[in-house]
Design an enzyme around this catalytic site. Structure first.
Site, short mmCIF file in Angstrom:
data_model
loop_
_atom_site.label_atom_id
_atom_site.label_comp_id
_atom_site.label_asym_id
_atom_site.label_seq_id
_atom_site.Cartn_x
_atom_site.Cartn_y
_atom_site.Cartn_z
N SER A 102 41.07 30.78 36.19
CA SER A 102 39.85 30.96 36.87
C SER A 102 38.69 30.54 36.47
O SER A 102 38.87 28.90 36.37
CB SER A 102 39.17 32.78 37.99
OG SER A 102 38.24 31.92 39.14
N ASP A 240 35.26 26.45 41.03
CA ASP A 240 35.23 27.04 39.06
C ASP A 240 36.30 26.52 39.18
O ASP A 240 37.07 25.53 39.85
CB ASP A 240 34.77 28.51 39.39
CG ASP A 240 36.38 28.58 40.53
OD1 ASP A 240 36.65 28.21 41.11
OD2 ASP A 240 36.87 30.18 39.62
N ASP A 242 40.23 27.43 39.13
CA ASP A 242 41.21 27.26 40.16
C ASP A 242 40.04 27.41 42.35
O ASP A 242 41.25 27.18 43.27
CB ASP A 242 41.36 28.27 40.38
CG ASP A 242 41.17 29.54 40.98
OD1 ASP A 242 39.54 29.52 40.59
OD2 ASP A 242 41.28 30.69 40.85
N ASP A 244 38.59 28.83 44.21
CA ASP A 244 38.12 29.31 44.27
C ASP A 244 36.57 30.18 45.04
O ASP A 244 36.40 31.03 45.58
CB ASP A 244 39.76 30.76 44.72
CG ASP A 244 38.85 31.45 43.02
OD1 ASP A 244 38.62 31.02 42.71
OD2 ASP A 244 38.92 32.21 42.99
#
Length: 446
Positions: A102, A240, A242, A244
């Site tokens: 992440s 960010d 990933d 999400d």
């Protein structure tokens, strides 16, 4: 049973150290395959990742583990976490796997799973996987081994899904700066906005495998703020690694955090009659959000930190909208998990329908001063939090705030840290109280 490896968002760690080693990933693939898909006929999993160089290593090891369990792997390549969740369901896979840490730097990586519906695994299922990790790998017979296949149209399918959630269908005339964090959305993010007609200036779209979240993205907004002002853009969007999470920047370069984003979407949903159940935040959500929603007649609830707990509370209370200050927002009537691109499209929908700027959309909420200090741990978090030193300091600080703020100390679910948060009406008092508490936590660690 207690969980050794799974945190609030899957398994995460430093690459090359357990659990982020190829041998552990091999065992994890086998164990997850046995728990999630082994009893299904023609069992399959989809595997996506962000742009970290270590993703190749972990992807290959997981693939081998799934193959040993007799599971077919469909490799999606770099794709946002929410894209993997969507394709897990769309491709009727038994599970989805995301290789990502992440918002963490490139030296970290992680693995998280989705169930067949594209939702997070329950604590009970994660515990089953951990139990399977203790068993010796038993490879299926040669004729039953799983295979691996590339899914060449994965990005295109997710782009169309995102566009389909945007009812307005047209962003012509809007200039947006998009920061992709050199991460998983570096291709799909710009494509979604451009295909909807926006003029998009993109930064953080040159991943090297080593520069994810480095001086860019939702963890470092300085470059985006400067670019928005320089380009005269209407707003900026920061994802960010990933994708999400979504934070935003208004036309003047001011940061719009996850609480403000949640407020803007909630107010739009209330106005159009699509807000169901309570809005759910977390223990870290700003008190100003709670007060603003209360003034608008919108119920607000707080869950434990972590989007999985936000979603659990939403489902338990028939809600559809929740999120975290970090920008992890969930719209359960649009998708099954946090999605930075869809979050941005929801905010843009409110702007278009009202004709208001981003700054105007969040003007009704006052952010209370909030100070967050991370203290590195050298011993178990529960021992530190239970120490007499920390307990007395927390009680003293709470008494000094005298009902005009909040104090929260909690262990991070992804890093060896204790997060010290103090919130109050006065900035100086809040800063002093947070620094005092953080120092007491450091003392308890010695």
């Amino acid at each position: 049973m207690s969980r050794k490896y799974f945190g609030t968002d899957g398994i995460r760690g430093r690459v090359g150290q357990t659990p982020m080693t190829p041998d552990f990933a091999l065992r994890l693939g086998w164990a997850a395959g046995r728990v999630l898909a082994a009893d299904a006929e023609h069992a399959r999993v989809v595997i996506g990742k962000d742009t970290r160089r270590s993703g190749y290593m972990l992807e290959s090891a997981l693939e081998a583990g799934f193959a040993a369990a007799g599971i077919e792997s469909y490799l999606l390549g770099p794709l946002p976490t929410a894209g993997v969740a969507y394709l897990t369901h769309a491709m009727r896979a038994q599970a989805g796997v995301v290789i990502s840490a992440s918002h963490n730097p490139h030296g970290d990586n992680g693995v998280k799973f989705f169930n067949a519906d594209g939702g997070k695994l329950s604590d009970a299922v994660e515990s089953e996987i951990e139990a399977a990790l203790t068993r010796e790998i038993q490879c299926v017979s040669a004729d039953r081994l799983g295979r691996a296949r590339r899914v060449d149209d994965a990005a295109g399918r997710y782009i169309e899904f995102c566009k389909g959630t945007f009812a307005e269908r047209d962003l012509h005339g809007l200039k947006i700066v998009l920061d992709c964090a050199n991460g998983a959305a570096y291709k799909v993010g710009p494509a979604v906005l451009r295909e909807l007609g926006a003029q998009v200036d993109v930064i953080g779209d040159q991943p090297t495998g080593l520069n994810i979240n480095l001086g860019c993205g939702s963890t470092d907004l300085d470059a985006l703020r400067a670019r928005v002002v320089e380009q005269g853009a209407g707003l900026g969007i920061a994802l960010d690694g990933d994708a999400d999470r979504c934070l935003m920047v208004d036309a003047a370069g001011r940061v719009i955090n996850g609480d403000q984003i949640l407020y803007a979407i909630a107010m739009m949903r209330q106005a159009e009659g699509t807000l169901k159940g309570p809005v759910v935040g977390t223990q870290m959500s700003n008190l100003g959000l709670e007060h603003a929603l209360d003034a608008a007649g919108i119920s607000f609830m707080r869950a434990k930190v972590g989007d999985r707990y936000v979603m659990e509370m939403l489902k338990a209370n028939n809600g559809v909208l929740g999120g975290e200050t970090s920008g992890h927002t969930v719209c359960l009537d649009k998708t099954t998990t946090g999605d930075g691109i869809i979050t941005a499209l929801q905010v843009l929908t409110g702007m278009i329908r009202t004709g208001q700027s981003l700054a105007e959309r969040v003007a009704g909420m006052r952010l209370y001063p909030q100070v967050l200090i991370n203290v590195a741990l050298s011993q178990p978090a529960d021992e530190v939090l239970a120490s007499t030193t920390v307990q007395k300091a927390q009680a003293q600080t709470t008494a000094e705030l005298n009902g005009r703020g909040r104090v929260l100390l909690r262990a991070s679910g992804t890093e060896p840290l204790i997060r010290v948060m103090v919130e109050g009406q006065n900035q100086d008092q809040t800063q002093h109280a947070a620094e005092f508490l953080a120092e007491q936590v450091r003392q308890a660690c010695r």
